[in-house]
Enzyme design. Structure first.
Site, short mmCIF file in Angstrom:
data_model
loop_
_atom_site.label_atom_id
_atom_site.label_comp_id
_atom_site.label_asym_id
_atom_site.label_seq_id
_atom_site.Cartn_x
_atom_site.Cartn_y
_atom_site.Cartn_z
N SER A 1 0.84 -1.20 0.00
CA SER A 1 0.00 0.00 0.00
C SER A 1 0.87 1.24 0.00
O SER A 1 2.10 1.16 0.01
CB SER A 1 -0.92 0.00 1.21
OG SER A 1 -0.16 0.31 2.35
N LYS A 2 0.20 2.36 0.00
CA LYS A 2 0.87 3.67 -0.09
C LYS A 2 1.99 3.81 0.95
O LYS A 2 3.03 4.40 0.69
CB LYS A 2 -0.19 4.76 0.11
CG LYS A 2 0.28 6.13 -0.23
CD LYS A 2 -0.53 6.74 -1.35
CE LYS A 2 0.15 7.97 -1.86
NZ LYS A 2 0.31 8.02 -3.29
#
Ligand code: GLU
Length: 485
Positions: A253-254
Site C-alpha cells: 500500500s501507499k
C-alpha cells in the site's frame, strides 16, 4: 501464424500502481518472447468508479516504461473497439444468448430487498447468496416488469453441485465447487455489463490465448469458466501472478512507498530500473541474478519461472537498482536526465546559459546520485555567477578568521596569476600553497570548497574550479574575503 495474444485489461479507477503494471509487463514480455501480440483493453464498465485522468495515466505509465502495445484504444486494431464502454451491444447479445439458453435470468429485486436479505443471512450465519426470488418469473411477469421500466439486472444461474477445475499455468490445479457461488450479475441496472461478463466476452472475441493477471482475480475465474462453457467458447489459458506484499508482508500500500507508477518517475527513478525491479516481483532467471536488461528479459522470459509465493516489494532494492542504472548510463544519456530535472527546477534559460558547465558536471555527480531528481541540488552552485555564501558557513572549515583571510588572500593572488586553469595544475599548485601556509589540507581545501560551493560535500574541488573558470572562482574568493575584512 503465431497465435499468442495476451492483454492488459485495466479498469480506469485510479492511477496504475506497481502491481497493475507488473501484470502489464509480464504480458508484454510473454508476447515479445513469443512474437505474439500485446493488447491493451480498457475495462471501464463500472461507471461509478471511473476516475478522471486514470485512462491517460495508464497509457502514460506504459509509454514511460517503453511497454508498447500492438492494439489498444488509442491505436485501434482488428478486434476493436478496445474500450468496453464502446462495446455494450456485444455484451447485451451475449447476455441474451445466456437468457435463451436458460442460464441467464432477469432479476427485478431492488437494493432494499437485497440489503435486507444480506442482513438476514448474516444474522443466520448462512451463505450470503441471492435467494433466486426472480429465477422462475413467468414470461408475462417479465414482459410486464420490463414494459413498466422496473429497474433490473440479468443474473447467471449457477449450476448446482458442479466442480470447476482449472489448470493454472502458475498455480497448477485449482478446484471450486459451484455450491459456493452466488448467482452473479451479468448486466447491471444501468445497462452496463459486469466485469465478469465483459471480460469473458472480450477475451473470447479478441482471440486472447493467455490470460495472465494478478492472483486477486483467481476467485473470479470459476465464474469466468462457467461463462465460457455456457457461451460455447473455448477458454484461454490462465496464469495468476503472485501477490506483491510490502516488506512487512502486508498487502502493498501507499505507506510502503510511492504507489502510482508515475510517482516513481517524478521521484527520479529511471524506467529501466523500475522495469528491472518489477520483473523480479514474481519471476527470476536463477536464484541470484538481479540486474537483467530488457533484451535478456525478452529472450529468457518463461512462465515456468513465475513463482507461486508472494513477491516482496523492497524499496531499498529499487533504490539500489536505480543507482546502478544511473551509473550505467552514458554521460550523454545521463546529461539528458540531469538537464530535464534542472529545467524543472531552474528553468530553461538558466540551463541553456550554463549548459557547458552542466555537461562537465554530470559525470562528476553520477557516483553519488541515487535519483535523477538529486541532480538540481547537486549542481545548483555552478548554475550561477553570484553564489552567496554565509560567513558562518565559511567558518565551518575550522581555520581562524585571520587564517581564513591569509589563506584567501594567497589563493586569490595565485588564481589571478594562473594561466593554465586545469584541474591538474590547480591541484599541484594549491597543494604547494597549502604547504607553504602550513595549514592542514583538510582545513585549507575545506575553506576553498566552502567558499566556492557553499557545500561541505561536492565532487573533487579542482574539477569544480576548472568548471567555474578563473573569473567566477576569483569573484567567489573575493566576495568571501570581504566578509572577513
Ligand atoms: N479490469 C480488471 C483489472 O482492473 C482486469 C482483470 C483481468 O485481467 O481479468 O485488473
Amino acid at each position: 501464424m503465431n497465435d499468442i495474444r495476451v492483454r492488459y485489461a485495466p479498469s480506469p479507477t485510479g492511477q496504475p500502481h506497481i502491481g497493475n503494471i507488473r501484470t502489464a509487463f509480464f504480458n508484454w514480455l510473454y508476447a515479445r518472447h513469443n512474437g505474439g501480440k500485446f493488447v491493451v483493453r480498457i475495462e471501464d464498465t463500472d461507471q461509478e468508479r471511473l476516475v478522471e485522468g486514470a485512462y491517460e495515466g495508464i497509457l502514460e505509465a506504459l509509454s514511460w516504461l517503453n511497454i508498447d502495445w500492438d492494439e489498444g484504444p488509442d491505436k485501434g486494431g482488428p478486434f476493436g473497439p478496445y474500450l468496453q464502454s464502446e462495446r455494450l451491444e456485444v455484451y447485451n447479445s451475449a447476455a441474451n444468448i445466456l437468457i435463451t439458453k436458460g442460464v441467464g435470468y432477469y432479476c427485478f429485486c431492488d437494493r432494499d430487498r437485497l440489503n435486507n436479505l444480506r442482513k438476514q443471512q448474516q444474522e443466520n450465519k448462512s451463505d450470503i447468496k441471492y435467494d433466486r426470488k426472480c429465477l422462475n418469473l413467468s414470461n408475462d411477469e417479465i414482459e410486464q416488469n420490463l414494459s413498466n421500466n422496473i429497474p433490473h439486472v440479468i443474473r447467471y444461474k449457477i449450476p448446482a453441485d458442479n466442480t470447476i477445475q482449472l489448470n493454472d499455468i502458475v498455480r497448477d490445479e485449482v478446484e471450486w465447487n459451484t455450491n459456493l457461488l452466488d448467482d452473479f450479475v451479468l448486466i447491471k441496472s444501468d445497462g452496463f455489463p459486469t466485469y465478469h461478463l465483459a471480460n469473458v466476452v472480450d477475451d473470447h472475441s479478441m482471440n486472447i490465448s493467455h490470460v495472465l493477471r494478478a492472483e486477486e482475480w483467481l476467485p473470479s475465474t470459476p465464474r469466468h469458466l462457467l461463462l465460457y462453457d455456457a457461451l460455447g467458447y473455448e477458454p484461454p489459458q490462465f496464469g495468476h501472478l503472485p501477490m506483491i506484499l510490502g516488506p512487512d508482508r502486508s498487502k502493498l500500500s501507499k505507506r510502503h512507498g510511492a504507489t502510482s507508477i508515475l510517482e516513481y518517475r517524478d521521484l527520479g527513478y529511471l524506467p529501466e530500473a523500475v522495469i528491472n525491479f518489477m520483473v523480479l516481483l514474481g519471476w527470476s532467471i536463477d536464484d541470484h541474478t538481479e540486474i537483467i536488461n530488457r533484451q535478456e528479459m525478452v529472450k529468457l522470459f518463461d512462465l515456468g519461472r513465475v513463482g507461486k509465493p508472494a513477491a516482496v516489494f523492497d524499496i531499498d532494492k529499487l533504490d539500489w537498482m536505480n543507482g546502478n542504472y544511473i551509473r550505467d548510463l552514458s554521460d550523454e544519456d545521463l546529461f539528458e536526465h540531469v538537464k530535464h530535472a534542472c529545467i524543472g527546477e531552474f528553468g530553461e534559460n538558466i540551463v541553456d546559459q550554463y549548459s557547458d558547465r552542466l555537461t562537465k558536471m554530470t559525470p562528476l555527480i553520477s557516483p553519488r546520485m541515487k535519483y535523477v531528481t538529486d541532480a538540481p541540488d547537486m549542481v545548483s552552485y555552478i548554475l550561477t555567477d553570484n553564489l552567496s555564501v554565509e560567513k558562518e558557513f565559511i567558518e565551518t572549515c575550522k581555520l581562524s578568521s585571520s587564517d581564513i583571510t591569509i589563506a584567501l588572500t594567497a589563493t586569490i593572488k595565485y588564481v589571478q596569476e594562473e594561466i593554465d586553469f586545469s584541474k591538474d595544475t590547480l591541484e599541484s599548485e594549491m597543494r604547494i600553497i597549502c604547504g607553504q601556509l602550513e595549514y592542514s589540507p583538510r582545513n585549507y581545501f575545506g575553506l576553498i570548497r566552502n567558499v566556492l560551493t557553499s557545500r561541505s560535500a561536492t565532487p573533487p574541488l579542482f574539477d569544480i574550479m576548472e568548471i567555474l573558470g578563473p573569473r567566477d572562482t576569483l569573484s567567489r574568493l573575493d566576495n568571501a574575503l570581504k566578509l572577513f575584512q
